[in-house]
Design an enzyme around this catalytic site. Structure first.
Site, PDB file in Angstrom:
ATOM      1  N   ASP A  95       0.861  -1.180   0.000  1.00  0.00           N
ATOM      2  CA  ASP A  95       0.000   0.000   0.000  1.00  0.00           C
ATOM      3  C   ASP A  95       0.902   1.235   0.000  1.00  0.00           C
ATOM      4  O   ASP A  95       1.436   1.625   1.036  1.00  0.00           O
ATOM      5  CB  ASP A  95      -0.888   0.006   1.247  1.00  0.00           C
ATOM      6  CG  ASP A  95      -1.953  -1.088   1.234  1.00  0.00           C
ATOM      7  OD1 ASP A  95      -1.703  -2.157   0.638  1.00  0.00           O
ATOM      8  OD2 ASP A  95      -3.011  -0.891   1.851  1.00  0.00           O
ATOM      9  N   LYS A 157      -6.860   3.609  -3.098  1.00  0.00           N
ATOM     10  CA  LYS A 157      -7.240   3.522  -1.683  1.00  0.00           C
ATOM     11  C   LYS A 157      -7.471   4.919  -1.137  1.00  0.00           C
ATOM     12  O   LYS A 157      -6.788   5.873  -1.521  1.00  0.00           O
ATOM     13  CB  LYS A 157      -6.120   2.798  -0.929  1.00  0.00           C
ATOM     14  CG  LYS A 157      -6.266   2.719   0.577  1.00  0.00           C
ATOM     15  CD  LYS A 157      -5.096   1.933   1.176  1.00  0.00           C
ATOM     16  CE  LYS A 157      -5.053   2.019   2.685  1.00  0.00           C
ATOM     17  NZ  LYS A 157      -3.914   1.284   3.269  1.00  0.00           N
ATOM     18  N   LYS A 186     -10.118   0.430  -2.309  1.00  0.00           N
ATOM     19  CA  LYS A 186      -9.983   0.058  -0.906  1.00  0.00           C
ATOM     20  C   LYS A 186     -10.385   1.250  -0.048  1.00  0.00           C
ATOM     21  O   LYS A 186      -9.855   2.348  -0.207  1.00  0.00           O
ATOM     22  CB  LYS A 186      -8.553  -0.364  -0.584  1.00  0.00           C
ATOM     23  CG  LYS A 186      -8.330  -0.693   0.898  1.00  0.00           C
ATOM     24  CD  LYS A 186      -6.930  -1.219   1.158  1.00  0.00           C
ATOM     25  CE  LYS A 186      -6.657  -1.389   2.645  1.00  0.00           C
ATOM     26  NZ  LYS A 186      -5.298  -1.936   2.919  1.00  0.00           N
TER      27      LYS A 186
END
Length: 238
Positions: A95, A157, A186
């Protein structure tokens, strides 16, 4: 009304273990929660990867980590080095924080190049790009989502959880509408209850980042058993 079983909900969760003050004992307690509830993965601090891989061996829980966290302002070379070390330590998802200042400045080519460098270093493993939506306006969120797709990442995300704010339904919907079907969304930051989780999934998220997995999945288990959802909110932060 959107609904999902406990097992299917667990398969969407990246259990976050990222607070800087966590001791090894704290980390172990969180890893055990992830294993107990059989979430999809944990997202741990880079220095915890090897330990998490060892502790979670045989549980089916994947280990991911963060790159350029939490501000995204490290160089692409530094982010690539982080990915390579994380791979060596056993992480299978990454991430990364987008270069927020570059995105806000309109330096789109630099943003894409930064993402591409991390995606290449990940060598086919899942890469998620954190926009930090609380610091962006809608145009920047939509553009950042498109640049994430252009860079070849697998997910866009919402948040790190460390810049105030967090995932919101309108932002998740905006991100979902800004990318094609091959890019997933996400939602992370402030996803602390069963109701939060359902709202984010209904808005188009397919993965949830949260430290409230036990609360969320405990509620899902009660719903599966025929009880009415309480909507209780866990007060822990992502």
């Amino acid at each position: 009304m959107f609904s999902i079983t406990e097992r299917d909900l667990a398969a969407t969760i990246d259990h976050a273990i990222l607070k800087p003050e966590l001791t090894r004992a704290d980390v172990d307690a969180e890893l055990d929660i992830a294993a107990e509830w059989r979430v999809f993965s944990v997202c741990v601090r880079p220095s915890d990867i090897a330990h998490a891989v060892e502790r979670l061996a045989g549980t089916g829980v994947n280990v991911g980590t963060v790159i350029g966290f939490p501000h995204g302002t490290t160089s692409s070379a530094a982010k690539v080095a982080e990915v390579r070390q994380a791979l060596a330590d056993g992480a299978v998802e990454f991430d990364m924080v987008i270069n927020i200042g570059a995105l806000r400045s309109g330096f789109d080519d630099a943003v894409v190049a930064d993402i591409q460098a991390v995606v290449a270093a990940a060598a086919g493993k899942a890469t998620k790009v954190i926009l930090e939506t609380s610091l962006l306006d809608d145009e920047q969120i939509a553009r950042g989502s498109r640049l994430t797709e252009a860079g070849g990442a697998d997910f866009v995300k919402t948040s790190t959880g460390f810049a105030g704010g967090g995932a919101t339904v309108p932002h998740v919907e905006l991100m979902r509408s800004s990318v094609g079907p091959d890019v997933q969304v996400k939602a992370s930051g402030g996803v602390r209850s069963y109701a939060d989780a359902l709202a984010m999934l209904a808005a188009g998220a397919t993965r949830l980042g949260t430290s409230g997995s036990a609360v969320i999945l405990g509620e899902a288990r009660r719903v599966d058993a025929g009880e009415q959802a309480s909507g209780a909110v866990d007060t822990s932060s992502y």
